[in-house]
Design a protein around this motif. Structure first.
Motif, short mmCIF file in Angstrom:
data_model
loop_
_atom_site.label_atom_id
_atom_site.label_comp_id
_atom_site.label_asym_id
_atom_site.label_seq_id
_atom_site.Cartn_x
_atom_site.Cartn_y
_atom_site.Cartn_z
N ALA A 215 0.93 -1.06 0.64
CA ALA A 215 -0.02 -0.28 -0.05
C ALA A 215 0.90 0.96 -0.19
CB ALA A 215 -0.99 -0.43 0.94
N HIS A 216 1.89 0.78 0.34
CA HIS A 216 3.25 2.22 0.90
C HIS A 216 4.21 2.77 -0.57
CE1 HIS A 216 5.83 4.91 2.01
NE2 HIS A 216 6.70 4.55 1.94
N ARG A 217 3.72 1.59 -1.09
CA ARG A 217 4.42 2.12 -2.41
C ARG A 217 3.03 2.17 -3.25
NH1 ARG A 217 4.56 -1.29 -7.66
NH2 ARG A 217 6.31 -1.59 -8.47
N SER A 218 2.23 1.90 -3.50
CA SER A 218 1.50 2.01 -4.20
C SER A 218 0.89 3.46 -4.21
CB SER A 218 -0.21 1.74 -3.86
OG SER A 218 0.03 0.31 -4.97
N ASP A 219 0.96 4.15 -2.92
CA ASP A 219 0.59 5.58 -2.82
C ASP A 219 2.31 6.48 -3.52
OD1 ASP A 219 -1.08 5.45 -0.94
OD2 ASP A 219 -0.14 5.16 1.12
N LEU A 220 3.64 6.43 -3.24
CA LEU A 220 4.70 6.50 -3.46
C LEU A 220 4.33 7.13 -5.12
CD1 LEU A 220 7.60 5.16 -1.21
CD2 LEU A 220 6.94 6.90 -1.15
N VAL A 221 4.04 5.81 -5.68
CA VAL A 221 4.00 6.02 -6.73
C VAL A 221 3.06 7.03 -7.66
CG1 VAL A 221 3.14 4.04 -9.04
CG2 VAL A 221 4.72 3.39 -7.24
N ALA A 222 2.24 6.67 -6.78
CA ALA A 222 0.78 7.79 -7.18
C ALA A 222 1.11 9.05 -6.91
CB ALA A 222 -0.58 7.67 -6.11
N ASP A 223 1.74 9.72 -5.45
CA ASP A 223 2.53 10.81 -5.53
C ASP A 223 3.73 11.44 -6.55
OD1 ASP A 223 1.35 10.86 -3.06
OD2 ASP A 223 3.01 10.20 -1.78
N ARG A 224 4.58 10.32 -7.10
CA ARG A 224 5.07 10.84 -8.32
C ARG A 224 5.00 11.01 -9.74
NH1 ARG A 224 8.26 8.74 -12.11
NH2 ARG A 224 9.34 9.49 -12.94
N VAL A 225 3.50 10.45 -10.00
CA VAL A 225 2.46 10.98 -11.22
C VAL A 225 2.33 12.41 -10.38
CG1 VAL A 225 0.61 10.23 -12.14
CG2 VAL A 225 1.89 8.72 -11.38
N ARG A 226 1.45 12.04 -9.94
CA ARG A 226 1.25 13.80 -9.23
C ARG A 226 2.44 15.27 -9.72
NH1 ARG A 226 -2.43 11.06 -6.02
NH2 ARG A 226 -1.01 10.95 -4.33
N LEU A 227 3.20 14.10 -8.72
CA LEU A 227 4.16 15.12 -8.73
C LEU A 227 4.65 15.41 -9.99
CD1 LEU A 227 6.60 16.99 -7.64
CD2 LEU A 227 8.34 14.64 -8.02
N VAL A 228 5.40 14.90 -11.17
CA VAL A 228 5.67 14.66 -12.53
C VAL A 228 4.93 15.62 -12.94
CG1 VAL A 228 5.88 13.98 -14.94
CG2 VAL A 228 7.02 13.02 -12.43
N ASN A 229 3.46 15.22 -12.82
CA ASN A 229 1.97 16.05 -13.74
C ASN A 229 2.14 17.91 -12.83
OD1 ASN A 229 1.45 14.51 -15.48
ND2 ASN A 229 -0.69 13.23 -13.68
N ARG A 230 2.40 18.10 -12.03
CA ARG A 230 2.35 19.31 -11.19
C ARG A 230 3.45 19.91 -11.82
NH1 ARG A 230 3.06 18.43 -5.76
NH2 ARG A 230 2.27 16.52 -6.00
N LEU A 231 4.97 19.75 -11.94
CA LEU A 231 5.57 19.96 -12.55
C LEU A 231 5.74 20.09 -14.25
CD1 LEU A 231 9.22 20.99 -12.16
CD2 LEU A 231 9.76 17.92 -12.85
N ARG A 232 4.89 19.85 -15.07
CA ARG A 232 5.15 19.41 -16.59
C ARG A 232 4.26 21.17 -16.24
NH1 ARG A 232 2.44 15.45 -20.74
NH2 ARG A 232 2.10 16.35 -22.50
N ASP A 233 3.11 20.99 -15.21
CA ASP A 233 2.24 22.11 -15.40
C ASP A 233 2.69 23.57 -15.54
OD1 ASP A 233 -0.49 22.97 -16.22
OD2 ASP A 233 -0.82 23.19 -13.52
#
Length: 177
Positions: free
Chosen positions: A139-157
């Protein structure tokens, strides 16, 4: 699909990246045989398919170490027990079956068949705490993956807001659509 069986035997040839599972009925006929990625979702999907085949499933694995830890923890978390067939036994039993090639599918079949014919293998005991710890880690790994995706999307924006030219130059929809 054939009718539901009273009991089947599932043999799992374990590996680091993937497992191969084969299910046999009381006559030794193969009912199910597939490659399973060593991933929680893939293992749970396969487990559901196998559990739908019979009222009782007897599980057997050839590795009781780290390569099969997630599989064993998920089995334990769902009230399933597995027995351990040593690799040496699987290797020797393979000689009793037709075919020369050593494949994951064949090994999984041999494991299931051996478990069907013999009842003297040790049951693998997975402590409840281990199953809970693995569930927490996945569950923690899934949270970290989701956080990374959000971070990349925010950075791109932010980057396209400041400097939109690269976004036009690398129009992803044109190249990937």
């Amino acid at each position: 699909m054939s009718e539901r069986q009273a009991r089947v035997w599932a043999g799992v040839d374990s590996g680091k990246g993937h497992h191969w599972a084969a299910v046999v009925d009381e006559t030794g006929a193969t009912l199910w045989s597939k490659k399973i990625e060593n991933d929680e979702t893939a293992i749970l999907t396969a487990m559901d398919e196998i559990l739908d085949l019979a009222d009782e499933v007897s599980w057997a694995v050839d590795i009781s170490g780290t390569a099969s830890a997630l599989l064993l923890a998920l089995l334990a978390a769902h009230g399933q027990r597995a027995v351990y067939l040593p690799g040496r036994t699987v290797n020797r039993m393979s000689g009793a079956y037709r075919g020369e090639a050593k494949t994951d599918a064949r090994d999984a079949y041999v494991i299931a068949e051996t478990a069907r014919q013999r009842r003297d293998f040790a049951v693998i005991d997975v402590p409840a705490q281990l199953a809970a710890d693995l569930a927490l880690l996945t569950a923690h790994r899934s949270d970290l993956v989701a956080d990374r995706v959000r971070l990349v999307n925010r950075l791109r924006d932010v980057l396209t807001g400041i400097f939109p030219a690269p976004e036009r130059a690398f129009d992803y929809s044109r190249h990937n659509g």
